[in-house]
Design a protein around this motif. Structure first.
Motif, PDB file in Angstrom:
ATOM      1  N   LEU A   1       1.580  -5.677   5.270  1.00 31.51           N
ATOM      2  CA  LEU A   1       1.520  -7.132   5.405  1.00 31.51           C
ATOM      3  C   LEU A   1       0.136  -7.609   4.983  1.00 31.51           C
ATOM      4  CD1 LEU A   1       3.269  -7.803   8.840  1.00 31.51           C
ATOM      5  CD2 LEU A   1       4.258  -7.916   6.560  1.00 31.51           C
ATOM      6  N   ASP A   2       0.099  -8.651   4.176  1.00 33.44           N
ATOM      7  CA  ASP A   2      -1.182  -9.221   3.764  1.00 33.44           C
ATOM      8  C   ASP A   2      -1.566 -10.336   4.750  1.00 33.44           C
ATOM      9  OD1 ASP A   2      -3.453  -9.497   2.315  1.00 33.44           O
ATOM     10  OD2 ASP A   2      -2.517 -10.416   0.563  1.00 33.44           O
ATOM     11  N   ILE A   3      -2.735 -10.929   4.566  1.00 29.57           N
ATOM     12  CA  ILE A   3      -3.183 -11.951   5.514  1.00 29.57           C
ATOM     13  C   ILE A   3      -2.310 -13.196   5.476  1.00 29.57           C
ATOM     14  CG2 ILE A   3      -5.597 -11.292   5.808  1.00 29.57           C
ATOM     15  CD1 ILE A   3      -6.280 -13.210   3.541  1.00 29.57           C
ATOM     16  N   ASP A   4      -1.502 -13.356   4.407  1.00 33.33           N
ATOM     17  CA  ASP A   4      -0.576 -14.492   4.379  1.00 33.33           C
ATOM     18  C   ASP A   4       0.662 -14.232   5.228  1.00 33.33           C
ATOM     19  OD1 ASP A   4       0.839 -12.709   2.848  1.00 33.33           O
ATOM     20  OD2 ASP A   4       0.868 -13.920   1.020  1.00 33.33           O
ATOM     21  N   GLY A   5       0.743 -13.032   5.867  1.00 30.73           N
ATOM     22  CA  GLY A   5       1.857 -12.732   6.760  1.00 30.73           C
ATOM     23  C   GLY A   5       3.088 -12.214   6.051  1.00 30.73           C
ATOM     24  N   LEU A   6       2.987 -11.983   4.741  1.00 24.87           N
ATOM     25  CA  LEU A   6       4.127 -11.475   3.970  1.00 24.87           C
ATOM     26  C   LEU A   6       3.854 -10.041   3.536  1.00 24.87           C
ATOM     27  CD1 LEU A   6       4.723 -14.617   1.714  1.00 24.87           C
ATOM     28  CD2 LEU A   6       5.846 -14.035   3.885  1.00 24.87           C
ATOM     29  N   ALA A   7       4.935  -9.316   3.267  1.00 20.27           N
ATOM     30  CA  ALA A   7       4.797  -7.917   2.872  1.00 20.27           C
ATOM     31  C   ALA A   7       4.597  -7.800   1.366  1.00 20.27           C
ATOM     32  CB  ALA A   7       6.046  -7.144   3.290  1.00 20.27           C
ATOM     33  N   TYR A   8       3.766  -6.839   0.995  1.00 21.64           N
ATOM     34  CA  TYR A   8       3.508  -6.517  -0.411  1.00 21.64           C
ATOM     35  C   TYR A   8       3.559  -5.008  -0.578  1.00 21.64           C
ATOM     36  CZ  TYR A   8       1.977 -11.338  -0.959  1.00 21.64           C
ATOM     37  OH  TYR A   8       1.952 -12.703  -0.994  1.00 21.64           O
ATOM     38  N   VAL A   9       3.775  -4.558  -1.823  1.00 19.73           N
ATOM     39  CA  VAL A   9       3.768  -3.117  -2.077  1.00 19.73           C
ATOM     40  C   VAL A   9       2.347  -2.665  -2.387  1.00 19.73           C
ATOM     41  CG1 VAL A   9       6.156  -3.066  -2.876  1.00 19.73           C
ATOM     42  CG2 VAL A   9       4.306  -3.401  -4.544  1.00 19.73           C
ATOM     43  N   LYS A  10       2.141  -1.359  -2.185  1.00 16.52           N
ATOM     44  CA  LYS A  10       0.842  -0.767  -2.488  1.00 16.52           C
ATOM     45  C   LYS A  10       0.951   0.087  -3.742  1.00 16.52           C
ATOM     46  CE  LYS A  10      -1.188   0.337   1.835  1.00 16.52           C
ATOM     47  NZ  LYS A  10      -1.122   1.212   3.018  1.00 16.52           N
ATOM     48  N   GLY A  11      -0.130   0.140  -4.480  1.00 15.88           N
ATOM     49  CA  GLY A  11      -0.174   0.976  -5.667  1.00 15.88           C
ATOM     50  C   GLY A  11      -0.422   2.426  -5.288  1.00 15.88           C
ATOM     51  N   PRO A  12      -0.341   3.310  -6.279  1.00 16.54           N
ATOM     52  CA  PRO A  12      -0.533   4.743  -6.026  1.00 16.54           C
ATOM     53  C   PRO A  12      -1.900   5.056  -5.411  1.00 16.54           C
ATOM     54  CG  PRO A  12       0.340   4.364  -8.234  1.00 16.54           C
ATOM     55  CD  PRO A  12       0.001   3.020  -7.675  1.00 16.54           C
ATOM     56  N   ASP A  13      -2.883   4.208  -5.628  1.00 14.33           N
ATOM     57  CA  ASP A  13      -4.210   4.445  -5.048  1.00 14.33           C
ATOM     58  C   ASP A  13      -4.378   3.778  -3.684  1.00 14.33           C
ATOM     59  OD1 ASP A  13      -4.885   5.845  -7.305  1.00 14.33           O
ATOM     60  OD2 ASP A  13      -5.713   4.084  -8.315  1.00 14.33           O
ATOM     61  N   ASP A  14      -3.236   3.339  -3.090  1.00 16.35           N
ATOM     62  CA  ASP A  14      -3.255   2.762  -1.757  1.00 16.35           C
ATOM     63  C   ASP A  14      -3.782   1.324  -1.742  1.00 16.35           C
ATOM     64  OD1 ASP A  14      -2.386   3.413   0.819  1.00 16.35           O
ATOM     65  OD2 ASP A  14      -4.449   3.481   1.543  1.00 16.35           O
ATOM     66  N   GLU A  15      -4.001   0.753  -2.932  1.00 19.89           N
ATOM     67  CA  GLU A  15      -4.472  -0.633  -2.960  1.00 19.89           C
ATOM     68  C   GLU A  15      -3.274  -1.575  -2.840  1.00 19.89           C
ATOM     69  OE1 GLU A  15      -4.019   1.166  -5.569  1.00 19.89           O
ATOM     70  OE2 GLU A  15      -3.562  -0.027  -7.349  1.00 19.89           O
ATOM     71  N   LEU A  16      -3.475  -2.678  -2.133  1.00 16.66           N
ATOM     72  CA  LEU A  16      -2.403  -3.649  -1.946  1.00 16.66           C
ATOM     73  C   LEU A  16      -2.254  -4.470  -3.228  1.00 16.66           C
ATOM     74  CD1 LEU A  16      -0.512  -4.497   0.336  1.00 16.66           C
ATOM     75  CD2 LEU A  16      -2.168  -6.266   0.964  1.00 16.66           C
ATOM     76  N   LEU A  17      -1.034  -4.534  -3.748  1.00 21.19           N
ATOM     77  CA  LEU A  17      -0.772  -5.296  -4.970  1.00 21.19           C
ATOM     78  C   LEU A  17      -0.362  -6.706  -4.557  1.00 21.19           C
ATOM     79  CD1 LEU A  17       1.197  -2.582  -6.973  1.00 21.19           C
ATOM     80  CD2 LEU A  17      -1.263  -2.995  -6.889  1.00 21.19           C
ATOM     81  N   GLN A  18      -1.277  -7.634  -4.686  1.00 23.53           N
ATOM     82  CA  GLN A  18      -1.078  -8.949  -4.086  1.00 23.53           C
ATOM     83  C   GLN A  18      -0.340  -9.935  -4.976  1.00 23.53           C
ATOM     84  OE1 GLN A  18      -5.293  -8.818  -3.207  1.00 23.53           O
ATOM     85  NE2 GLN A  18      -4.864  -9.445  -1.114  1.00 23.53           N
ATOM     86  N   ALA A  19       0.044  -9.498  -6.167  1.00 21.16           N
ATOM     87  CA  ALA A  19       0.856 -10.371  -7.017  1.00 21.16           C
ATOM     88  C   ALA A  19       2.285 -10.367  -6.490  1.00 21.16           C
ATOM     89  CB  ALA A  19       0.828  -9.883  -8.458  1.00 21.16           C
ATOM     90  N   ARG A  20       2.874 -11.545  -6.414  1.00 19.83           N
ATOM     91  CA  ARG A  20       4.263 -11.621  -5.951  1.00 19.83           C
ATOM     92  C   ARG A  20       5.176 -10.877  -6.915  1.00 19.83           C
ATOM     93  NH1 ARG A  20       6.025 -16.271  -2.447  1.00 19.83           N
ATOM     94  NH2 ARG A  20       4.284 -16.426  -1.019  1.00 19.83           N
ATOM     95  N   GLY A  21       6.068 -10.087  -6.355  1.00 24.09           N
ATOM     96  CA  GLY A  21       7.019  -9.352  -7.185  1.00 24.09           C
ATOM     97  C   GLY A  21       6.427  -8.147  -7.885  1.00 24.09           C
ATOM     98  N   ALA A  22       5.214  -7.744  -7.515  1.00 23.93           N
ATOM     99  CA  ALA A  22       4.608  -6.552  -8.129  1.00 23.93           C
ATOM    100  C   ALA A  22       5.459  -5.326  -7.819  1.00 23.93           C
ATOM    101  CB  ALA A  22       3.196  -6.358  -7.592  1.00 23.93           C
ATOM    102  N   THR A  23       5.496  -4.393  -8.751  1.00 24.61           N
ATOM    103  CA  THR A  23       6.274  -3.176  -8.536  1.00 24.61           C
ATOM    104  C   THR A  23       5.340  -1.991  -8.360  1.00 24.61           C
ATOM    105  OG1 THR A  23       6.393  -2.628 -10.873  1.00 24.61           O
ATOM    106  CG2 THR A  23       8.126  -4.037  -9.998  1.00 24.61           C
ATOM    107  N   THR A  24       5.851  -0.957  -7.672  1.00 22.51           N
ATOM    108  CA  THR A  24       5.099   0.287  -7.512  1.00 22.51           C
ATOM    109  C   THR A  24       6.099   1.436  -7.554  1.00 22.51           C
ATOM    110  OG1 THR A  24       3.334   1.312  -6.204  1.00 22.51           O
ATOM    111  CG2 THR A  24       5.214   0.447  -4.980  1.00 22.51           C
ATOM    112  N   PRO A  25       5.694   2.580  -8.088  1.00 31.53           N
ATOM    113  CA  PRO A  25       6.612   3.727  -8.104  1.00 31.53           C
ATOM    114  C   PRO A  25       6.914   4.186  -6.686  1.00 31.53           C
ATOM    115  CG  PRO A  25       4.685   4.118  -9.516  1.00 31.53           C
ATOM    116  CD  PRO A  25       4.403   2.869  -8.727  1.00 31.53           C
ATOM    117  N   VAL A  26       8.133   4.669  -6.473  1.00 33.97           N
ATOM    118  CA  VAL A  26       8.503   5.216  -5.167  1.00 33.97           C
ATOM    119  C   VAL A  26       8.254   6.715  -5.192  1.00 33.97           C
ATOM    120  CG1 VAL A  26      10.357   5.547  -3.496  1.00 33.97           C
ATOM    121  CG2 VAL A  26      10.294   3.475  -4.890  1.00 33.97           C
ATOM    122  N   PRO A  27       7.288   7.213  -4.402  1.00 34.12           N
ATOM    123  CA  PRO A  27       7.086   8.666  -4.354  1.00 34.12           C
ATOM    124  C   PRO A  27       8.320   9.322  -3.744  1.00 34.12           C
ATOM    125  CG  PRO A  27       5.244   7.455  -3.344  1.00 34.12           C
ATOM    126  CD  PRO A  27       6.366   6.482  -3.536  1.00 34.12           C
TER     127      PRO A  27
END
Ligand code: SF4
Length: 98
Positions: free
Chosen positions: A36-62
């Motif tokens: 969850l980001d500070i806006d209270g919504l969920a986002y995906v994280k990138g492979p380096d554990d960084e939060l991808l804050q763009a809406r609709g961002a994609t990340t690979p599923v390990p």
């Protein structure tokens, strides 16, 4: 050959933040992938554990986390977690899966 087969089934996940209720179920099931980001919504994280804050961002599923990610998509009250095949963008789990 075997590697190609694995790659063709590689999956990625994205969240439709417009429908996210912010309950945080996904972040409980798969904290390595969702947060969850500070806006209270969920986002995906990138492979380096960084939060991808763009809406609709994609990340690979390990692969080891696939069950947790699929459970998140099934339990998501907003029906807004989408898991799709990278090779052809077909949704495999989520509200648009066949
Ligand atoms: S489970 Fe769904 S509705 Fe709940 S925080 Fe995660 S993405 Fe949002």
């Amino acid at each position: 050959m075997e590697q190609a087969a694995v790659d063709s089934e590689a999956l990625e996940v994205w969240i439709d933040q417009d429908l996210c209720t912010g309950d945080g179920i996904c972040a409980q099931y798969a904290p390595e992938v969702f947060e969850l980001d500070i806006d209270g919504l969920a986002y995906v994280k990138g492979p380096d554990d960084e939060l991808l804050q763009a809406r609709g961002a994609t990340t690979p599923v390990p692969l080891p986390l696939l069950t947790d990610v699929v459970d998140s998509a099934r339990e998501c009250p907003g029906d807004c977690i989408h898991v799709r095949r990278i090779s052809d963008s077909v949704e495999i789990y989520g509200p648009d899966a066949e």
